[in-house]
Design a protein around this motif. Structure first.
Motif, PDB file in Angstrom:
ATOM      1  N   SER A 172     -17.868 -39.526 -33.685  1.00 29.36           N
ATOM      2  CA  SER A 172     -16.943 -38.530 -33.135  1.00 29.36           C
ATOM      3  C   SER A 172     -17.507 -37.120 -33.239  1.00 29.36           C
ATOM      4  N   ALA A 189     -15.823 -36.384 -25.018  1.00 32.73           N
ATOM      5  CA  ALA A 189     -14.556 -36.995 -25.389  1.00 32.73           C
ATOM      6  C   ALA A 189     -14.056 -37.934 -24.285  1.00 32.73           C
ATOM      7  N   LEU A 190     -14.182 -37.502 -23.030  1.00 31.92           N
ATOM      8  CA  LEU A 190     -13.740 -38.339 -21.918  1.00 31.92           C
ATOM      9  C   LEU A 190     -14.610 -39.576 -21.781  1.00 31.92           C
ATOM     10  N   ASP A 202     -13.206 -42.162 -24.033  1.00 30.11           N
ATOM     11  CA  ASP A 202     -12.005 -42.719 -23.412  1.00 30.11           C
ATOM     12  C   ASP A 202     -12.383 -43.690 -22.307  1.00 30.11           C
ATOM     13  N   ALA A 203     -13.367 -43.311 -21.480  1.00 24.05           N
ATOM     14  CA  ALA A 203     -13.765 -44.148 -20.356  1.00 24.05           C
ATOM     15  C   ALA A 203     -14.335 -45.480 -20.820  1.00 24.05           C
ATOM     16  N   SER A 205     -13.916 -47.019 -23.717  1.00 31.41           N
ATOM     17  CA  SER A 205     -12.927 -47.845 -24.401  1.00 31.41           C
ATOM     18  C   SER A 205     -12.010 -48.562 -23.414  1.00 31.41           C
ATOM     19  N   HIS A 206     -11.676 -47.907 -22.310  1.00 28.58           N
ATOM     20  CA  HIS A 206     -10.824 -48.545 -21.309  1.00 28.58           C
ATOM     21  C   HIS A 206     -11.613 -49.488 -20.401  1.00 28.58           C
ATOM     22  N   SER A 226     -11.063 -45.416 -14.520  1.00 32.90           N
ATOM     23  CA  SER A 226      -9.786 -45.874 -13.968  1.00 32.90           C
ATOM     24  C   SER A 226      -9.984 -47.118 -13.107  1.00 32.90           C
ATOM     25  N   ILE A 241      -6.873 -49.108 -26.294  1.00 31.13           N
ATOM     26  CA  ILE A 241      -6.120 -47.911 -25.923  1.00 31.13           C
ATOM     27  C   ILE A 241      -6.162 -46.858 -27.025  1.00 31.13           C
ATOM     28  N   VAL A 250      -9.832 -44.523 -28.747  1.00 31.97           N
ATOM     29  CA  VAL A 250     -10.307 -43.181 -28.403  1.00 31.97           C
ATOM     30  C   VAL A 250      -9.880 -42.165 -29.458  1.00 31.97           C
ATOM     31  N   ALA A 251      -8.766 -42.390 -30.141  1.00 36.03           N
ATOM     32  CA  ALA A 251      -8.321 -41.463 -31.187  1.00 36.03           C
ATOM     33  C   ALA A 251      -9.323 -41.421 -32.333  1.00 36.03           C
ATOM     34  N   ILE A 296     -12.499 -39.337 -31.445  1.00 34.62           N
ATOM     35  CA  ILE A 296     -12.376 -37.905 -31.155  1.00 34.62           C
ATOM     36  C   ILE A 296     -11.768 -37.129 -32.325  1.00 34.62           C
TER      37      ILE A 296
END
Length: 279
Positions: free
Chosen positions: A32, A41-42, A45-46, A48-49, A100, A198, A201-202, A205
């Motif tokens: 992190s 950071a994004l 997120d990307a 992980s999804h 997405s 979901i 990501v926490a 970061i």
């Protein structure tokens, strides 16, 4: 009274939850810091999804879930890098489209799976249901990731701050770039059993952001992020036992609270320094 306070530690499923929380705290906290400094950071997120379709396809074909997750994560990272380098579209826009799209594909595949076994634990995590195999998988991945980051942290740090200077210094910039993406994918795989896709990501970061607001030196930032992440994982798991909630979202709420406190403290310190300078 002391027996009541130690009650959560007397259940094997709670012991495993505490253990896997501490295992994944180290690599996610270290990573992190680099993601926060590099502005990725994004990307966390990307990735992980985007792992979701790989997990579902691996389950359908009978392959290990970890193999599908890693393949999908690396595919997302490589595709994002290729599109960003070969088009006029900015990297954050490319990441938003790719992540997405892959997450949507994963949801479509997920809803088409006709089975009595639910894959909800992949999305939301299941710290209370981890077994020895999950602990070994997370432990081996976490140890490998932490070892690489600790041995090469100066190279990754220079690459995060100034890629041009890193290239001029003779560092393999392309290799460091894709190595960091590989480490990111592996770390997300390691957190599957703990927080799910979901909420992962926490962990990727918040610890680095909290440490960034707290200290000035990068070495101290790494240490603070590990301590914050480990304490938050333990506190969230412990608190979830008493309030009858899921451990993963409780951990995320604690990390968010710590971030707000760190931000308020930094804001107060900045205002106080400004008033002293004006006086």
């Amino acid at each position: 009274m002391s027996f009541d306070l130690l009650l959560p530690f007397q259940f094997p499923f709670m012991q495993n939850a505490f253990l896997i929380g501490l295992i994944v705290a180290v690599p996610t906290a270290l990573l992190s810091c680099f993601l926060v400094l590099k502005g990725w950071a994004l990307m966390g997120d990307a990735v992980s999804h985007a792992i979701l379709p790989g997990v579902v396809l691996a389950w359908i074909t009978g392959l290990p879930l970890i193999l599908g997750a890693f393949a999908a994560g690396m595919g997302c990272a490589l595709l994002t890098g290729y599109l960003a380098e070969n088009s006029r579209v900015k990297r954050d826009t490319v990441m938003g489209v790719v992540f997405s799209g892959m997450f949507g594909l994963g949801i479509v595949l997920y809803t088409q799976v006709n089975t009595t076994q639910h894959l909800d634990h992949i999305l939301y995590g299941n710290m209370l249901g981890v077994g020895p195999r999950d602990l070994w998988t997370a432990g081996l991945i976490s140890a490998a990731v932490a070892l690489v980051l600790l041995l090469k942290w100066r190279d990754f740090l220079l690459h995060a701050f100034d890629p041009a200077q890193a290239k001029a210094s003779g560092l393999p910039v392309a290799f460091l770039h894709y190595a960091l993406l590989s480490i990111l994918s592996l770390t997300v795989v390691a957190t599957l059993s703990a927080t799910g896709l979901i909420l992962a990501v926490a962990l990727l970061i918040a610890p680095g952001a909290i440490a960034f607001l707290t200290v000035r030196r990068f070495g101290a930032m790494l240490a603070v992020s590990i301590v914050v992440c480990a304490l938050s994982m333990s506190a969230g798991t412990y608190l979830s036992f008493w309030i009858d909630s899921a451990p993963a979202p409780t951990v995320v709420l604690i990390l968010t609270t710590v971030f707000i406190v760190a931000f308020a403290r930094r804001l107060w310190a900045t205002k106080r320094a400004s008033r002293r300078a004006a006086a």
